[in-house]
Design an enzyme around this catalytic site. Structure first.
Site, PDB file in Angstrom:
ATOM      1  N   GLU A   1       9.011  -3.698  11.057  1.00  0.00           N
ATOM      2  CA  GLU A   1       9.412  -2.408  10.479  1.00  0.00           C
ATOM      3  C   GLU A   1       9.900  -1.437  11.552  1.00  0.00           C
ATOM      4  O   GLU A   1       9.187  -1.159  12.535  1.00  0.00           O
ATOM      5  CB  GLU A   1       8.220  -1.804   9.700  1.00  0.00           C
ATOM      6  CG  GLU A   1       8.567  -0.459   9.061  1.00  0.00           C
ATOM      7  CD  GLU A   1       7.644  -0.036   7.935  1.00  0.00           C
ATOM      8  OE1 GLU A   1       6.761  -0.806   7.530  1.00  0.00           O
ATOM      9  OE2 GLU A   1       7.834   1.101   7.449  1.00  0.00           O
TER      10      GLU A   1
ATOM     11  N   GLU B   1      -1.598  -5.388   8.666  1.00  0.00           N
ATOM     12  CA  GLU B   1      -0.845  -4.785   9.770  1.00  0.00           C
ATOM     13  C   GLU B   1      -1.531  -5.060  11.107  1.00  0.00           C
ATOM     14  O   GLU B   1      -2.754  -5.076  11.191  1.00  0.00           O
ATOM     15  CB  GLU B   1      -0.740  -3.262   9.553  1.00  0.00           C
ATOM     16  CG  GLU B   1       0.055  -2.897   8.320  1.00  0.00           C
ATOM     17  CD  GLU B   1       0.242  -1.386   8.145  1.00  0.00           C
ATOM     18  OE1 GLU B   1      -0.169  -0.603   9.020  1.00  0.00           O
ATOM     19  OE2 GLU B   1       0.812  -1.003   7.100  1.00  0.00           O
TER      20      GLU B   1
ATOM     21  N   ASP C   1      -1.085  -6.255  -0.424  1.00  0.00           N
ATOM     22  CA  ASP C   1      -1.121  -5.583   0.884  1.00  0.00           C
ATOM     23  C   ASP C   1      -2.538  -5.044   1.118  1.00  0.00           C
ATOM     24  O   ASP C   1      -2.988  -4.138   0.399  1.00  0.00           O
ATOM     25  CB  ASP C   1      -0.112  -4.417   0.820  1.00  0.00           C
ATOM     26  CG  ASP C   1       0.383  -3.998   2.174  1.00  0.00           C
ATOM     27  OD1 ASP C   1       0.016  -4.634   3.178  1.00  0.00           O
ATOM     28  OD2 ASP C   1       1.166  -3.032   2.215  1.00  0.00           O
TER      29      ASP C   1
ATOM     30  N   LYS D   1      -0.963  -9.402   2.954  1.00  0.00           N
ATOM     31  CA  LYS D   1      -0.317  -8.884   4.164  1.00  0.00           C
ATOM     32  C   LYS D   1      -1.301  -7.965   4.883  1.00  0.00           C
ATOM     33  O   LYS D   1      -2.085  -7.271   4.214  1.00  0.00           O
ATOM     34  CB  LYS D   1       0.952  -8.101   3.806  1.00  0.00           C
ATOM     35  CG  LYS D   1       1.633  -7.474   5.023  1.00  0.00           C
ATOM     36  CD  LYS D   1       3.015  -6.944   4.700  1.00  0.00           C
ATOM     37  CE  LYS D   1       3.031  -5.544   4.153  1.00  0.00           C
ATOM     38  NZ  LYS D   1       2.392  -4.527   5.013  1.00  0.00           N
TER      39      LYS D   1
ATOM     40  N   ASP E   1       0.848  -1.200   0.000  1.00  0.00           N
ATOM     41  CA  ASP E   1       0.000   0.000   0.000  1.00  0.00           C
ATOM     42  C   ASP E   1       0.884   1.252   0.000  1.00  0.00           C
ATOM     43  O   ASP E   1       0.389   2.374  -0.057  1.00  0.00           O
ATOM     44  CB  ASP E   1      -1.005  -0.014   1.162  1.00  0.00           C
ATOM     45  CG  ASP E   1      -0.336   0.028   2.524  1.00  0.00           C
ATOM     46  OD1 ASP E   1       0.907  -0.076   2.601  1.00  0.00           O
ATOM     47  OD2 ASP E   1      -1.070   0.162   3.530  1.00  0.00           O
ATOM     48  N   SER E   2       2.221   1.046   0.022  1.00  0.00           N
ATOM     49  CA  SER E   2       3.138   2.158  -0.221  1.00  0.00           C
ATOM     50  C   SER E   2       2.932   2.685  -1.642  1.00  0.00           C
ATOM     51  O   SER E   2       3.501   3.711  -2.016  1.00  0.00           O
ATOM     52  CB  SER E   2       4.596   1.733  -0.009  1.00  0.00           C
ATOM     53  OG  SER E   2       4.876   0.542  -0.715  1.00  0.00           O
TER      54      SER E   2
END
Ligand code: KIV
Length: 276
Positions: free
Chosen positions: A193, A127, A96, A125, A57-58
């Site tokens: 991270e 978070e 993501d 993925k 999602d970057s």
């Protein structure tokens, strides 16, 4: 060479699987993950032997023009995941899940993950630690491999109060508990991270599944960098952990300036670029 030609430093004819990544950890072999958001880089990185490509999602700050990853939507991510999956044959493609597409309930997470899997991702993925365990359990039970993400979780930038080192002091034990809980819930790997290197090393030793570090020192099983950062396309020095392996910003900037000059001065197109 062993399983999948050592995560395909050698020739392979099939896609990397989550089992290959586990076997790599068991053999003590390190590997690299990078992001990709489009056909050309995906094909290039697949050919270069990158075993895992994250459609991160970057994309929010690298493709879509947002300041953070918070505004990124599932609808924006799906075409990127599809493009990367279509353009690769060996890299494992991880989609993501963006902010707001899985926190609501396990069912919401499953419906979002299904969107990625149906356009070609092999894993997703998300978070968070213990707060997303029901999501991880349902996804894994439903056949969706899940990569966890702990430490600096950019989707929580507003509650974290900025992009700061996580896991110092008491937070470290909580992070280890979160990592163990993700593993127990069935996650196949965990991104760590921007956490202290000694904490990442402890997590890596305690977990049977691979850890993937970004700003987490050299003690992880694998590393991830955003491709535009490692290739020097993003501006500024970037975070302390970043190593720039190229200077694409200068190279591309010079190329387009030279092209524009050539057009202005009548040097391009030249006779050899025309058709008779
Ligand atoms: O979106 C992303 O690129 C990521 C990596 C930095 C792990 O989550």
């Amino acid at each position: 060479m062993t399983e999948l030609a050592s995560l395909y430093g050698g020739i392979t004819t099939r896609r990397v699987t989550v089992r290959d990544l586990q076997l790599a950890k068991d053999r003590g072999e390190r590997w690299a993950m990078t992001t990709s958001y489009d056909m050309l880089t995906a094909a290039l990185f697949d050919e270069a032997g990158i075993p895992v490509l994250l459609v991160g999602d970057s994309a929010g700050n690298n493709v879509l023009g947002y300041e953070t990853t918070v505004p990124v939507t599932l609808e924006e991510m799906v075409p990127l995941v599809r493009a990367v999956a279509r353009s690769t044959s060996r890299s494992l493609v991880v989609g993501d899940l963006p902010f707001g597409s899985y926190q609501g309930s396990p069912e919401q997470a499953l419906s979002s993950a299904v969107r990625f899997m149906q356009v070609g991702a092999q894993a997703v993925k998300l978070e968070g630690g213990r707060r997303v365990l029901p999501q991880v359990e349902l996804l894994v039970e439903s056949g969706v491999p899940v990569m966890g993400h702990l430490g600096l979780t950019p989707q929580s930038v507003n509650t974290l109060g900025g992009y700061r080192v996580q896991g110092r002091g008491d937070q470290g034990d909580r992070l280890i508990q979160d990592a163990l809980a993700l593993q127990d819930a069935g996650a196949f790997a965990v991104v760590l991270e921007v956490v202290p290197g000694d904490l990442a090393e402890r997590v890596t030793k305690e977990l049977a599944i691979p850890t993937i570090g970004i700003g987490a020192g050299a003690g992880c099983d694998a590393q991830v960098l955003v491709w535009t950062d490692l290739a020097g396309l993003t501006p500024g020095p970037g975070p302390k952990f970043l190593k720039r392996y190229a200077d694409l910003r200068t190279v591309l900037g010079e190329a387009v300036r030279e092209y524009a000059d050539d057009v202005r001065e009548g040097r391009y197109p030249a006779p050899e670029h025309g058709y008779s």
